[in-house]
Design an enzyme around this catalytic site. Structure first.
Site, PDB file in Angstrom:
ATOM      1  N   GLY A 174      29.445  55.803  89.496  1.00 39.32           N
ATOM      2  CA  GLY A 174      29.398  54.398  89.924  1.00 39.32           C
ATOM      3  C   GLY A 174      29.611  54.218  91.323  1.00 39.32           C
ATOM      4  N   LEU A 216      28.036  52.416  93.498  1.00 44.92           N
ATOM      5  CA  LEU A 216      26.668  52.839  93.805  1.00 44.92           C
ATOM      6  C   LEU A 216      26.598  52.525  95.305  1.00 44.92           C
ATOM      7  CD1 LEU A 216      24.577  51.982  90.659  1.00 44.92           C
ATOM      8  CD2 LEU A 216      25.807  54.198  91.046  1.00 44.92           C
ATOM      9  N   GLY A 223      22.791  56.158  98.869  1.00 47.10           N
ATOM     10  CA  GLY A 223      22.394  57.291  98.389  1.00 47.10           C
ATOM     11  C   GLY A 223      22.201  57.515  97.097  1.00 47.10           C
ATOM     12  N   HIS A 224      22.780  56.918  96.102  1.00 50.26           N
ATOM     13  CA  HIS A 224      22.421  56.912  94.810  1.00 50.26           C
ATOM     14  C   HIS A 224      21.139  56.079  94.449  1.00 50.26           C
ATOM     15  CE1 HIS A 224      27.028  56.617  94.469  1.00 50.26           C
ATOM     16  NE2 HIS A 224      26.600  57.594  93.328  1.00 50.26           N
ATOM     17  N   GLN A 251      36.822  66.088  85.675  1.00 52.37           N
ATOM     18  CA  GLN A 251      36.378  66.858  87.091  1.00 52.37           C
ATOM     19  C   GLN A 251      37.386  66.485  87.984  1.00 52.37           C
ATOM     20  OE1 GLN A 251      32.547  64.745  87.012  1.00 52.37           O
ATOM     21  NE2 GLN A 251      32.789  64.793  89.134  1.00 52.37           N
ATOM     22  N   LYS A 300      23.714  66.766  98.867  1.00 49.15           N
ATOM     23  CA  LYS A 300      25.317  66.616  99.609  1.00 49.15           C
ATOM     24  C   LYS A 300      26.278  67.461  98.687  1.00 49.15           C
ATOM     25  CE  LYS A 300      28.787  63.549 101.005  1.00 49.15           C
ATOM     26  NZ  LYS A 300      29.761  63.513  99.990  1.00 49.15           N
ATOM     27  N   SER A 344      29.085  58.296 100.853  1.00 50.51           N
ATOM     28  CA  SER A 344      29.851  58.866  99.726  1.00 50.51           C
ATOM     29  C   SER A 344      30.743  57.762  99.221  1.00 50.51           C
ATOM     30  CB  SER A 344      30.735  59.812 100.297  1.00 50.51           C
ATOM     31  OG  SER A 344      31.880  60.059  99.542  1.00 50.51           O
ATOM     32  N   SER A 345      30.760  57.557  98.007  1.00 50.71           N
ATOM     33  CA  SER A 345      31.716  56.538  97.682  1.00 50.71           C
ATOM     34  C   SER A 345      33.083  56.442  98.022  1.00 50.71           C
ATOM     35  CB  SER A 345      31.691  56.429  96.024  1.00 50.71           C
ATOM     36  OG  SER A 345      30.572  56.531  95.386  1.00 50.71           O
TER      37      SER A 345
HETATM   38  O1  PAF Z   1      28.074  63.834  91.474  1.00 50.99           O
HETATM   39  C1  PAF Z   1      28.673  63.057  90.563  1.00 50.99           C
HETATM   40  O2  PAF Z   1      28.686  61.709  90.898  1.00 50.99           O
HETATM   41  C2  PAF Z   1      29.318  63.681  89.465  1.00 50.99           C
HETATM   42  O3  PAF Z   1      29.781  64.906  89.560  1.00 50.99           O
HETATM   43  C3  PAF Z   1      28.436  63.674  88.142  1.00 50.99           C
HETATM   44  C4  PAF Z   1      27.129  64.541  88.237  1.00 50.99           C
HETATM   45  C5  PAF Z   1      27.856  62.341  87.961  1.00 50.99           C
HETATM   46  C6  PAF Z   1      29.238  64.287  86.997  1.00 50.99           C
HETATM   47  O4  PAF Z   1      30.270  63.455  86.561  1.00 50.99           O
END
Ligand code: PAF
Length: 275
Positions: A28, A30, A33-34, A58, A146, A182-183
């Site tokens: 999210g 966004l 880049g997304h 993560q 990235k 980057s977010s």
């Molecule tokens: O790159 C990301 O935004 C995250 O690491 C991903 C691939 C969505 C996994 O949570």
């Protein structure tokens, strides 16, 4: 655009589809880049799925899980305007089960560079990406260059587990001043943002040195350090690796990635250049 919040809802819509499916997994907040990944998925597939899930496994203890930017409504609008067919926004209890089976990052490539700074981070990334790929069942999945190490490890997982999906690496998108999008850039104050430009500047200078004929990785990395050290608060690493993330002593055009990770204020930034 359909918004699905459970695996069952998602499956109902997905099962009615024919033709190729492109998938863009995200956390999210966004940005352009997304959007570049979504646009590419839109061009190359009949259907496009975006997932938004801030994956708790993560983040390491003490990292920014709680304050990670969440912009559900804006993200939904962006996806709708970009022509996304299905937006998947699960909750953590739908994705994770008690005492579940774990995917582990490879012992070397999962624990160097980003993996050394953030031990266990890639276990969480691979765990959730494996789940999302199994739920979405895409033909193509789009990831930004990235997060180069993430991209290499996901490609390895797809190979090692024979997953029926093509991983599509997509170019880094930068602001006009060179800062990689980057977010986390929203955490930077104007003064920090100015100093953060040292990351892209260091890579640009390294690229020029390679164009001028330098092939010794150490000489290139020293150039990068000289640009970075006066500007950033902590330089975590500069590195030259091949596309499979093995360290390189000599630069080989077409098979080298120059990487940097540094702290500016309380924000950790990464950037890289594919040579
Ligand atoms: O790159 C990301 O935004 C995250 O690491 C991903 C691939 C969505 C996994 O949570």
């Amino acid at each position: 655009m359909v918004v699905a919040r459970s695996v069952e809802e998602f499956g109902k819509v997905r099962s009615g589809w024919k033709g190729s499916v492109g998938f863009v997994p995200t956390m999210g907040a966004l940005h352009e880049g997304h959007l570049s990944l979504i646009r590419r998925a839109r061009e190359e597939n009949e259907r496009v799925v975006v997932s938004i899930f801030v994956n708790p496994t993560q983040f390491l203890p003490g990292e920014d899980l709680e304050k990670y930017p969440r912009k559900k409504e804006a993200d939904r609008k962006i996806c709708e305007l970009a022509g996304v067919d299905l937006l998947y926004m699960p909750t953590a209890d739908q994705i994770y089960h008690e005492d579940e089976l774990r995917i582990e990052a490879p012992k070397i490539r999962g624990y160097i560079l980003e993996g050394a700074s953030r031990p266990g981070h890639f276990d969480g990334v691979l765990q959730v990406v494996m789940k999302l790929l199994n739920i979405v069942r895409p033909d193509h999945a789009y990831f930004g260059k990235k997060d180069a190490q993430q991209l290499a490890l996901i490609s390895q997982m797809v190979r090692d587990y024979f997953l029926p999906v093509e991983i599509v690496p997509c170019e880094i998108v930068r602001d006009s001043d060179g800062l990689a999008l980057s977010s986390r850039n929203i955490y930077l104050s104007p003064e920090e943002r100015r100093r953060a430009l040292a990351l892209s500047r260091a890579l640009k200078r390294a690229g020029k040195q390679i164009q001028a004929g330098e092939r010794e990785a150490e000489a290139i990395l020293e150039t990068m350090r000289q640009v970075l050290e006066p500007e950033v608060d902590e330089l975590e690493y500069v590195a030259a690796v091949d596309r499979s993330f093995r360290a390189m002593k000599r630069i080989e055009e077409g098979d080298t990635i120059l990487l940097v990770a540094a702290w500016v204020g309380r924000t950790r930034l990464i950037d890289n250049l594919w040579v």
